[in-house]
Scaffold this active site. Structure first.
Site, PDB file in Angstrom:
ATOM      1  CG  PHE A  67      -2.075   1.133   1.589  1.00  0.00           C
ATOM      2  CD1 PHE A  67      -3.200   0.737   0.678  1.00  0.00           C
ATOM      3  CD2 PHE A  67      -1.622   2.181   1.711  1.00  0.00           C
ATOM      4  CE1 PHE A  67      -4.015   2.057   0.731  1.00  0.00           C
ATOM      5  CE2 PHE A  67      -2.545   3.175   1.846  1.00  0.00           C
ATOM      6  CZ  PHE A  67      -3.864   3.003   1.425  1.00  0.00           C
ATOM      7  CG  ASP A  72       0.261  -2.440   6.951  1.00  0.00           C
ATOM      8  OD1 ASP A  72      -0.681  -2.872   7.500  1.00  0.00           O
ATOM      9  OD2 ASP A  72       0.431  -1.413   6.365  1.00  0.00           O
ATOM     10  CE1 TYR A  97      -8.660   2.217   7.351  1.00  0.00           C
ATOM     11  CE2 TYR A  97      -7.978   3.768   8.963  1.00  0.00           C
ATOM     12  CZ  TYR A  97      -7.542   2.970   7.784  1.00  0.00           C
ATOM     13  OH  TYR A  97      -6.524   3.315   6.832  1.00  0.00           O
ATOM     14  CE  LYS A  98      -7.477  -1.224   5.568  1.00  0.00           C
ATOM     15  NZ  LYS A  98      -8.044  -0.410   4.511  1.00  0.00           N
ATOM     16  NE  ARG A 149     -10.037  -3.111  -2.523  1.00  0.00           N
ATOM     17  CZ  ARG A 149      -9.444  -2.462  -1.186  1.00  0.00           C
ATOM     18  NH1 ARG A 149      -8.357  -2.915  -0.794  1.00  0.00           N
ATOM     19  NH2 ARG A 149     -10.032  -1.711  -0.581  1.00  0.00           N
TER      20      ARG A 149
END
Ligand SMILES: Cc1ncc(COP(=O)(O)O)c(C=O)c1O
Length: 397
Positions: free
Chosen positions: A129, A198, A223-224, A372
Site C-alpha cells: 500500500f 503491516d 477501521y477495516k 474488490r
C-alpha cells in the site's frame, strides 16, 4: 430459486456467526467493503452519545482519570491483542497507521543498528500500500539507510548481513494475497534483521499469531475488519522483550515515564507505552472500544473458517453466473494464500463497480482494472455472496 441461492440459505442457517449480524446497523444492501471501512456496530452511537454528553459534557476534565481516558490506548490495545495473537502489554492504540509505520520502522533500524553498524539496508514490500512505501523511503533517508523494494517472494534471497529491517504486508490490499508471515519472519531473523508487519488487511479477518511467530514489530488500522469507524486510531505492537530497546522517533510526552512531571529531559516509560506520542483522540478511540464489543464470544478461528467458506462460495457463484472470460480472479485459490477479500480483474471495472453499487452491492474499485469485494464474516452472509455474484453476472451478460 436457483440451486446456489438455496444453498446460500442453508449455509446461513448453519452459520455459527449468523447472530452477529444483528449487532451491526445494516440495511438490505450487500456490503462487501468492510476491508475498507467496516460497518457500524449497533453499540457505538449510544456509547459515543454517553462519552460526549456525560463524560465530556458533565465530568469534563475529570474523565481523564474517572472515565479511564488516559489509559485508553493500552486498555484498547489489550482488547485487540487476542485478535492478533498477542499477550497483553504489547500493543498501544493511537495515531494513524502511517504514523505507526514510521515509528516502527525507524525504531527497528535503531534497534538493529545497535547490533551492527554495518546494517544499512531496509527492504520494503514493492507491492505495498503506497503509504508504507512513502514512509519507508523517508525513514531510510533519515536513518542513512538504502531502501530496496522487493516483492515478498523475493525477500529471502534479498536478505543479507546488510539488512537492518524489513517492512511487509500480511495481506496485499489489491489482490487479497496472504503472505507467509511465519516463514518470512523466520527468514528475516535468520539474517539478523527486524521484521515489521503491516496487518491492516489481516487483523480481525484471520489468525496472525504475532507472539507465536516471534514478530518484532507490527502496525495496523482498526477501521477495516475491526469496525472502529472512519479514521479510527491505529495500533502498534512491540514484542515484550524488545520494549526496552524501542527508541521511538516520536517521543511525545504521553510516552514519558512521568508525563505529568513535565520534565525537560525525556525518559521513556516502560513497556509498550513507549509507542504513545501525544494526547489520544478520545472520541475515535472510545468508538473503537465500543466497536470491539462485537468480538464477545467470537474467536479468530471461527472468523477464518467462515471467511474461507464465504470467499470459496462467492468464487463458485461468480464461476456459475459470470460469462466465461469476463473476470479473472487475482485472489489465490489456495486457502493458505488467501486473505478475506476477492479481487476480480474486469474490463471497465470502475463503471461496473458503480453499477453494482447502484444495484445495492457495494464493493470497491482499485485502479486500473480491479473490482474488490471484502468479506467480513461477522456480518456478511452467504445470501449476500450469492446476490453479489448474481448481480455482477447480470451486469456482465
Ligand atoms: C496496508 C495498508 N497500510 C496502510 C493503510 C493506510 O494507512 P492510514 O491508516 O495511515 O491511512 C492502508 C489503508 O487502506 C492499508 O491498506
Amino acid at each position: 430459486m436457483s440451486e446456489l441461492a438455496s444453498r446460500a440459505r442453508k449455509l446461513d442457517a448453519e452459520d455459527e456467526l449468523a447472530h452477529k449480524r444483528a449487532e451491526f446497523l445494516l440495511d438490505g444492501d450487500v456490503y462487501l467493503d468492510g476491508n475498507s471501512l467496516g460497518a457500524l456496530p449497533a453499540s457505538v452511537p449510544g456509547r459515543l452519545d454517553d462519552v460526549v454528553r456525560r463524560e465530556w459534557g458533565e465530568l469534563r476534565i475529570r474523565s481523564w482519570g474517572e472515565s479511564g481516558w488516559w489509559t485508553a490506548p493500552e486498555r484498547i490495545g489489550d482488547r485487540i491483542a487476542p485478535l492478533v495473537g498477542a499477550a497483553p502489554g504489547q500493543i498501544v492504540v493511537g495515531d494513524s497507521t502511517s504514523v505507526n509505520v514510521f515509528k516502527a520502522l525507524v525504531a527497528a533500524v535503531r534497534m538493529s543498528a545497535g547490533a551492527s553498524a554495518e546494517r544499512d539496508e531496509i527492504l520494503v514490500d514493492a507491492t505495498t500500500f503506497p503509504t508504507d512505501g512513502y514512509i519507508a523511503e523517508s525513514a531510510a533517508r533519515m536513518t542513512g539507510c538504502r531502501l530496496r523494494p522487493v516483492t515478498p517472494a523475493e525477500v529471502p534471497a534479498a536478505l543479507s548481513d546488510r539488512t537492518t529491517a524489513v517492512l511487509l504486508n500480511h495481506v496485499d490490499y489489491r489482490t487479497g494475497r496472504l503472505h507467509d508471515l511465519p516463514s518470512l519472519t523466520a527468514a528475516v531473523h535468520a539474517a539478523g534483521a527486524i521484521a515489521v508487519w503491516d496487518l491492516c488487511h489481516s487483523a480481525g479477518a484471520l489468525p496472525v499469531g504475532l507472539d507465536e511467530h516471534g514478530v518484532d514489530l507490527a502496525v495496523g488500522c482498526t477501521y477495516k475488519y475491526l469496525n472502529g469507524g472512519p479514521g479510527s486510531p491505529a495500533y502498534l505492537y512491540v514484542r515484550r522483550d524488545l520494549q526496552d530497546r524501542f527508541d521511538s522517533p516520536l517521543p511525545g510526552w504521553n510516552s514519558h515515564a512521568e508525563p505529568f512531571g513535565m520534565r525537560p529531559a525525556y525518559e521513556p516509560a516502560p513497556g509498550a507505552l513507549r509507542g504513545r506520542v501525544g494526547t489520544p483522540d478520545i472520541l475515535s478511540m472510545l468508538a473503537l472500544e465500543s466497536a470491539l464489543e462485537v468480538w464477545e464470544g467470537v474467536t479468530i478461528d471461527m472468523v477464518r473458517t467462515k471467511s474461507l467458506a464465504l470467499t470459496d462460495f462467492f468464487l463458485e457463484c461468480v464461476a456459475e453466473y459470470v460469462p466465461e472470460g469476463r473476470v479473472e480472479s487475482l485472489t489465490p485459490l489456495r486457502h493458505e494464500e488467501r486473505g478475506s477479500q476477492v479481487s476480480l480483474r474486469c474490463e471497465d471495472a470502475e463503471t461496473v463497480m458503480n453499477r453494482l453499487i447502484a444495484q445495492g452491492v457495494t464493493g470497491d474499485f482499485r485502479h486500473p482494472d480491479t473490482l474488490r469485494f471484502g468479506f467480513t464474516p461477522l456480518y456478511v452472509t452467504y445470501t449476500d455472496a450469492e446476490r453479489a455474484a448474481r448481480v455482477l453476472g447480470e451486469l456482465l451478460s
